[in-house]
Design an enzyme around this catalytic site. Sequence first.
Site, PDB file in Angstrom:
ATOM      1  N   SER A  41      34.568  48.851  46.919  1.00 24.00           N
ATOM      2  CA  SER A  41      35.353  49.944  46.356  1.00 24.00           C
ATOM      3  C   SER A  41      36.803  49.517  46.251  1.00 24.00           C
ATOM      4  O   SER A  41      37.243  48.579  46.898  1.00 24.00           O
ATOM      5  CB  SER A  41      35.228  51.194  47.231  1.00 24.00           C
ATOM      6  N   ASP A 228      45.681  39.497  36.320  1.00 26.68           N
ATOM      7  CA  ASP A 228      45.247  39.692  37.706  1.00 26.68           C
ATOM      8  C   ASP A 228      44.196  38.660  38.092  1.00 26.68           C
ATOM      9  O   ASP A 228      43.170  38.991  38.666  1.00 26.68           O
ATOM     10  CB  ASP A 228      44.717  41.110  37.919  1.00 26.68           C
TER      11      ASP A 228
END
Lengths: 479, 449
Positions: A41, A228
């Site tokens: 998560s 990223d």
Amino acid sequence: MAAAMVPGSSMIDPMHYYRAKRDRERRTVLKTYKILGFISSGTYGRVYKAVLLPSPSSSSTSKSNKSILPSSARAALSIPKDKLPSPTTSTSSNSNTPILDPLNNPELCMRPGDLPAKEGDVFAIKKFKPDKEGDVLTYAGISQSGAREIMLNRELNHRNLTALREVILEDKAIYMVFEYAEHDFLQIIHHHSQTTRTPIPSPTLRRLLHQLLCGVHFLHSNFVLHRDLKPANILVNSAGVVKIGDLGLARLWHKPLAQSGLFGGDKVVVTIWYRAPELILGAKHYTAAVDQWAIGCIFAELLALRPIFKGDEAKMDGKKQLPFQRDQMGKICEVLGPVKADQWPGIVHMPEYKTYLSSGPYPNPNPLPTWYQHRSSSSQGYDLLTRLFEWDPARRLTAREALAHPWFQEEGGVAAKSVFEGSTITYPTRRVTHEDNGDAKMGSLPPSMAHPRLPSSSNFRPASANLTAQQPARKKTRM
Amino acid sequence: MSSSFWSSSHCLHWLTTRPSLLISRQVDLQYCTPKQLYCLNIFFTQLIQKLGKRLLLRQIPIATACVFFKRFYLKNSICETNPYLVLAACVFVAAKVEETPVHIKSVVSEAKVVFNEYNIKLFPAEANKLGEMEFYLLEDLDFHLVIFHPYRALLHITGREPADAGKFPMSRVDEDHMIKKKEVEAKKKKDEESRNSMLNVPSKPSLSPSPNINNNGKDTEEVDEDEKEAKRIRRLMGRGSTEGIGEVDEGVLQISWFILNDTYRTDVHLLYPPYIIAISAIYIAFCLTSMNNSSSNSSTRTRTSSTQVQSLSTSITTNQALGLAAPPSGAAEFLAGFQVNLNVLFACVQDIICLYAIWEGFEPSSIRHQTKNLAGLGEDKEKEKEKEKFGPEQAEALVRKMIESRMIDMGHPNNAGLNQTSKRSAGTTGASASNLDNSSGIGKKRARK
């Protein structure tokens, strides 16, 4: 059916019917996939491992022609009923019609552009956290990163990018169904540093980096900056193919720019350890070279099995000002030595140049050659690394140039399709938990056995707890 | 994908044909005339632009919103939806897609202001209604959000911006120059080495690999010889840049740009690829300027002193430096150079110029309106005109009436409307077919009346 009224008039709200029609046609996640467990998560939401269930119509359609598809199947597959059979079928079916296999039948794909799959195929389903107002789910608009990820993944298609099979909207949440990848760079590094305690075999390392560069070159040649890149975001599937994931920060640099260019939308990009010096120095206009710096960091991490520039992130203070990442800059200078004027003439124009000077002096030696010699004997490899670690973004190797670097020709080159070819090491499979994952609907256990719901955490929380400490969370600032 | 239109969802999935466009509008055409529907599209585009302007969006996000709106109504009917809510959702999503996001609450409040101006009461001014519509909109767009606009094609074609702007650190001329220089150096070095080896002097190992990216292993033979001309052209073309190709003056470019702005009121973005639309706009602009400037010659051309603008002379020098053919000199030669299908081009041109007559009837520009008054139409004629008049006011009323009639028709017990169909489609038999039959049945009945 109670007819909804339009405010300010006695008319029936047409949207009532519209929504009912669309809701009826929609595939649902749980009817299409079986959730096998919870993977990880993050601030965006949660990722689940899932397997494709048999299509409710597969038995009836396998023999029949697609034109006489029963209406129940059409409804289940959300093929528009009373409207044109989508403007695309005429163009897209040309390439697909020869395939009579029902599994590859374009009609059985849910939307134009969705990818075909067969029963039993495994996927990673990313569920974006729905907006909440107290305890009630609401619609507050899809986040910028969600919109980007959908937009780019629907367009881009490359061997070294995680393919998006489909997007499903349900219960005010977005589900993105990606191809499943068993491994990732972080897990491979971790396996070598913690379990086998041996370096990554150099043919494997070379192919990992080469395929990563192939994917990044594809992104850059399509005007997409990833912004990223880090080991946790670069996946490897069980066939040994590198798959770049998480385009949530990626963007097209051809789009009309906000008032202050690329800087305008996102104040902070790239996870701190992989952040290029021009970003640390506050550059407002940056280039694809920021991804190249991150690749250099990843190359070094694959060699050393730990991050090369492991700085502490300076947190935002109370004001809205972004702090100077002193520690990170120091860590880079410890390895590369301080910036010399001839290495990066443009540094004097950087907004944070004065802060950089005042937070010195930085230690002088450049231990990179010795650092490298301890880990590899290839002088070509050293050359590639130093070119990715060019201070000056204009001089840093581009993905295209890096792919042509002679290092990739050493030791038999990178022709092998699988990065694992010739290696005897078996990497552990991705850990999937069946524990409570904070989302009753997506549980892999029957509801009666699932634990009560916990408040969802907004922090990065991978399933394997020992990895948590290794990766700093990406910081995102939205509008 | 930004660089390749040909593999984009726009090209593969969202270019349609006029017949299928007509099919998608059948339900709406039961409740209004084709001309009224055309005017409604002008009306909605106008609202999108007003809303976009109020949200300080630039032309590209507004254009994207317009295309989203058009695509949505390929699958839906105006009379079965709330077009104002759809329109606001299109602007909201387009702003995000084009990287200039706006807050959902400001979209709602600005939309309220814009719709008030037109006395539109259908719009539910609630953020969560808009957020919900966003979900349905994304779904109906098949999640294909990247739109290729003709603006960029226009700039490439006219040489204002190379197709690969920002992709390469140097221009093609510079790159060509650098590669040639490196080849000469490499040759010199090799000659020296061979001379040294002939003198039995051990040659020094090269300290660093040559910076020339072509200079690895396989390619060494090619460096020996001069680069073949064919290969050189291919490399230059591979750069895909249009430096030194186009020659269109600033006035024509300006007019083409305005024409492109207007095209968002038409269907061309659903029918033609962006480069066709851009060339059509240039064609119309050429026609307009040659009509206006027929007396004066090219000396009246205006050109800004912007450094971005390439003059013909620099175009010529660029092409000379690259050893390519001279750029075209006239408008006809320039347009012929693109080798596009003329039938398609003229169909697109036709679609664009059709707009202006209808638009003028819908929203008369003030100047012409005055001249008409001066001409003094007879009182009866004036009244007749007033009766036929179809402007934004009537458009707003028509939208309401269309939705109302459609809802009544669908709910009528004799007609198996959507309400019933919804229950039946849960069953097994062809609900889709019956739904379509019924709706066309309504159409016939209405037509007979």
